[in-house]
Design an enzyme around this catalytic site. Structure first.
Site, PDB file in Angstrom:
ATOM      1  NE  ARG A 240      16.303  -6.096  -7.502  1.00 35.67           N
ATOM      2  CZ  ARG A 240      15.681  -6.381  -8.641  1.00 35.67           C
ATOM      3  NH1 ARG A 240      16.217  -5.978  -9.791  1.00 35.67           N
ATOM      4  NH2 ARG A 240      14.554  -7.056  -8.645  1.00 35.67           N
ATOM      5  CD  GLU A 269      16.465   1.363  -8.555  1.00 33.25           C
ATOM      6  OE1 GLU A 269      15.316   0.907  -8.690  1.00 33.25           O
ATOM      7  OE2 GLU A 269      17.468   0.794  -9.019  1.00 33.25           O
ATOM      8  CG  HIS A 297      15.103  -0.794 -11.908  1.00 36.54           C
ATOM      9  ND1 HIS A 297      15.305  -1.053 -10.569  1.00 36.54           N
ATOM     10  CD2 HIS A 297      14.952  -2.009 -12.497  1.00 36.54           C
ATOM     11  CE1 HIS A 297      15.269  -2.365 -10.358  1.00 36.54           C
ATOM     12  NE2 HIS A 297      15.050  -2.967 -11.509  1.00 36.54           N
TER      13      HIS A 297
END
Length: 345
Positions: A240, A269, A297
């Protein structure tokens, strides 16, 4: 059984309809583009179970709006965007899907390491701009031998262990830091254990982050950790974004305390294009050449993993509502008098 999938992103698994089309009705709500968007009450009230598909987006509704929901599932591993305590106070278990993309994320962590330390990303980039003038092995600044180098793992859970096994296959020395594993874990896995993050940073050539995001780990890899880093350290984060203090990483890369970084996740993000590190990377500032890789991601992703993730989320729901069997529950400490609701046969 009506399952409400919120913050959904395509593609939807066709296997779900084939497997559950006769017993489950899916209501699918895409990730909203309007920041003020909320789910209509009639939709949230009609749901028997709730799936949050996104790893980062919050539910676009209040918990009390889902008055008939009996179980909540995060369609993925991380669950920091769900109110574990709030759901638990209502007796609603929150579960995740921890076993859908373990190999993909571990592979991606190693791929980021290799792209930097074998120069594969840099060589391709410079050759594209000048395939003759840049035909030189010295174009990649972080190339090194892996055999005998130390691979440090923060968090030796499912994915951390899978990444460690892959690093060991490169004849790397594996060390790990995980204060939540019982004594003797190091004996069963055959890797060295350290008892502080600074010790791990000081002895590792590569550090790969595989810990969950919570209040304890937010900003965990920050200024103090980078000050303790072994010269030439390469950091990889596929966990994360907020676990790594991006400002501190920028400073550590800028002054050379950290040699390079491969980041699949960021504190914000999509990427914050105004952050100094992201800006330096997108602007191709020369000091950062060959030292940073960003991916969107995507470590979890493969078509097979997506199918597994969506199917397993439904399996968790049905195991609870049909059999009373609670799996992968992540809010047990907050759970009050949960009671499964069986479907009429």
């Amino acid at each position: 059984m009506r399952i409400f999938k919120v913050n959904w992103y395509p593609p939807q698994s066709e296997e779900l309809e084939r497997l559950y089309g006769k017993t489950v009705e899916f209501d699918i709500d895409p990730i909203p583009t309007d920041p003020g968007y909320t789910i209509a009450r009639e939709r949230s009230r009609a749901a028997d179970a709730l799936i949050n598909c996104s790893a980062t987006h919050l539910l676009p509704a209040e918990i009390d709006d889902f008055e008939n929901v009996r179980i909540v599932v995060r369609e993925g591993v991380g669950y920091d965007n769900l109110d574990l305590e709030g759901w638990g106070a209502r007796g609603i278990p929150v579960c995740n899907v921890p076993d859908y993309g373990t190999t993909e994320v571990a592979d991606h962590a190693i791929a980021l390491m290799l792209a930097l330390t074998r120069g594969t990303a840099t060589y391709g980039d410079v050759l594209r701009s000048d395939p003759v003038g840049n035909w030189r092995f010295s174009a990649a600044p972080l190339v090194r031998r892996h055999k005998g180098a130390t691979f440090g793992v923060i968090g030796l859970g499912r994915i951390g262990l899978a990444a460690a096994r892959r690093a060991a296959a490169f004849d790397m020395r594996v060390v790990f830091y995980d204060p939540y594993l019982p004594n003797g874990t190091e004996l069963s896995v055959g890797y060295e254990r350290v008892h502080s993050l600074t010790d791990l940073m000081a002895m590792s050539d590569i550090v790969s982050v595989h810990t969950p995001l919570n209040d304890e780990t937010r900003g965990f890899v920050g200024k103090a950790a980078f000050e303790a880093a072994k010269p030439g350290l390469v950091l990889v984060n596929t966990a994360r974004g907020p676990i790594v203090d991006l400002d501190a990483l920028y400073d550590a890369l800028k002054d050379g305390r950290v040699a390079g970084a491969g980041l699949d996740v960021l504190p914000k993000e999509p990427a914050d294009s105004d952050h100094p590190l992201v800006k330096a990377w997108t602007s191709r500032e020369s000091w950062l050449d060959g030292r940073l890789i960003l991916t969107p991601h995507a470590a979890f992703y493969s078509p097979a993993a997506m199918n597994d993730m969506q199917r397993k989320a439904v399996e968790v729901i049905l195991a609870y509502t049909e059999e009373g069997r609670l799996t992968n529950c992540v809010n047990r400490q907050f759970l009050k008098s949960a009671s499964p609701v069986r479907r009429a046969s």
